[in-house]
Structures are given as C-alpha cells and as structure tokens.
Scaffold this motif. Structure first.
Motif, PDB file in Angstrom:
ATOM      1  N   LEU A  17       1.327   3.485  -3.119  1.00 18.44           N
ATOM      2  CA  LEU A  17       0.245   4.275  -3.716  1.00 18.44           C
ATOM      3  C   LEU A  17       0.659   5.731  -3.917  1.00 18.44           C
ATOM      4  CD1 LEU A  17      -2.678   3.922  -4.728  1.00 18.44           C
ATOM      5  CD2 LEU A  17      -3.464   4.664  -2.484  1.00 18.44           C
ATOM      6  N   VAL A  77      -9.004   0.974  -3.542  1.00 18.30           N
ATOM      7  CA  VAL A  77      -7.957   0.034  -3.126  1.00 18.30           C
ATOM      8  C   VAL A  77      -8.621  -1.243  -2.617  1.00 18.30           C
ATOM      9  CG1 VAL A  77      -5.946  -0.302  -1.643  1.00 18.30           C
ATOM     10  CG2 VAL A  77      -6.477   1.985  -2.498  1.00 18.30           C
ATOM     11  N   CYS A 117      -4.089  -4.674  -3.759  1.00 18.65           N
ATOM     12  CA  CYS A 117      -2.947  -4.520  -2.877  1.00 18.65           C
ATOM     13  C   CYS A 117      -2.677  -5.779  -2.070  1.00 18.65           C
ATOM     14  CB  CYS A 117      -3.251  -3.345  -1.955  1.00 18.65           C
ATOM     15  SG  CYS A 117      -1.809  -2.544  -1.353  1.00 18.65           S
ATOM     16  N   PHE A 175       0.830  -1.205   0.000  1.00 16.18           N
ATOM     17  CA  PHE A 175       0.000   0.000   0.000  1.00 16.18           C
ATOM     18  C   PHE A 175       0.868   1.260   0.000  1.00 16.18           C
ATOM     19  CE2 PHE A 175      -2.275   3.388   2.212  1.00 16.18           C
ATOM     20  CZ  PHE A 175      -3.498   3.402   1.562  1.00 16.18           C
TER      21      PHE A 175
END
Length: 196
Positions: free
Chosen positions: A85, A126, A106, A82
């Motif tokens: 990002l 996400v 993810c 993550f």
C-alpha cells in the motif's frame, strides 16, 4: 479525441506502468478514459532489451480518468500484500486526490476486516478479497447485477460500475499503515488448491 496524455493516467503510461490491459481507451462517456488491467509498482532490473514483468503490481485495476483532470477520482484494485500500500501511495503520488474513492482488496488481511487507512492525505478503503475478483467484489459492493450490464461492451460496463461505485459507503475501522503492517497475516498462495 485527445490522448491519454491529457489525463491523470498519462504519466503512468509514459513510465510503462499500465500493463496487461483489458481496456485502455476512451469510454462511452464524453472525456472519460477507462483502464482495466494492472499498474506496475516495482519493475525488475532489465538486461539489454529484454522485457520482464513487474516484480509486483496493483492487479485487476478498475479506474477512469477525466480529460484535463490531474487526479484519478476512483480506483479499485488488488494487492497481494498490505505492505504494498505504501508503494501505491508513492507510485500514484500526485494522481490521487483527498476527495477520491480508492478501494484496495488485499490478500493478507482478516477476511472480516474492513479498514480505512490514510497515507499522507489520501484515504484507502482496504478490504479482503477471498477467491474472487476485484470486478465481482465491486459489483457486489455497488449492488450491480450482471444482467444490468450484460448487453454493454467492456467500456460501457466499466462506466456503469464506476458510476455506481461513486456512491458506495463502506463501514470501516480506522487503521494506520503501521498498525496494518502489524496486523496483516501471511500472504496466501494464490495457486493453492487449484487443479494442475
């Protein structure tokens, strides 16, 4: 036909970020350029003329760019952490639109979690990705059966899936990037439990 330069993917191509392509070319739809592959986020230092793989990338990317449009309307891809990002937002800055649809699967978020995370004015959906591929996950999300597209070539399959994905509505929890960093788990080893 115009080249990739006339699309939102042109800069990424010039920077050498479009790697491991399964598809990088015009699709069946007039003026639409399709890409399936990886988008490099950070490069390793290069010595002399050697070519090294990127440190990390958005992997298994599914995206299109329309001729003459400076932004990418839809993109799906996989991140190993993550944390990356923020790099996605930085590397793709200027090519993403506040109205675009961006699905990021993810490795290290809760398997039951679905987040809507905004960085600047760009919103990312996400989602967890467990033992599957972005292609399969997007097929499931869009409700596309593999038999619907089995007679199409790679470009035709991407066209079909991207058009279906434009209407995907995912119920997500709003989560800031900072909150996401505090909630994320350890990165799982992708090679664990694989036969040698």
């Amino acid at each position: 036909m115009t080249s990739i330069d006339n699309t939102a993917l042109g800069r990424l191509e010039k920077e050498g970020r479009l790697v491991n392509a399964v598809l990088k070319g015009w699709t069946k739809k007039e003026g639409r350029f399709g890409f399936r592959g990886d988008i490099a986020l950070r490069f390793q230092p290069q010595l002399a003329n050697e070519k090294r793989p990127p440190d990390y990338s958005i992997e298994q990317v599914l995206t299109i760019a329309e001729r003459g449009d400076p932004t990418i309307p839809i993109l799906a891809g996989y991140l190993h952490s993550f944390t990356y990002l923020a790099d996605v937002a930085q590397v793709l800055d200027g090519t993403l639109s506040p109205d675009g649809r961006y699905f990021i699967f993810c490795n290290n978020i809760d398997l039951l979690a679905k987040y809507r995370t905004k960085i600047g004015d760009i919103t990312f959906c996400v989602l967890p990705c467990e033992e599957s591929t972005v292609w399969k996950e997007m097929m499931d999300l869009a409700g596309v059966d593999k038999n619907d597209i089995k007679t199409f070539d790679t470009a035709g399959k991407l066209d079909y899936l991207i058009d279906a994905a434009k209407d995907i509505e995912v119920s997500c929890t709003e989560l800031s990037y900072k909150e996401g960093l505090s909630k994320m788990g350890p990165v799982k080893n992708r090679n664990e439990n694989r036969p040698v």
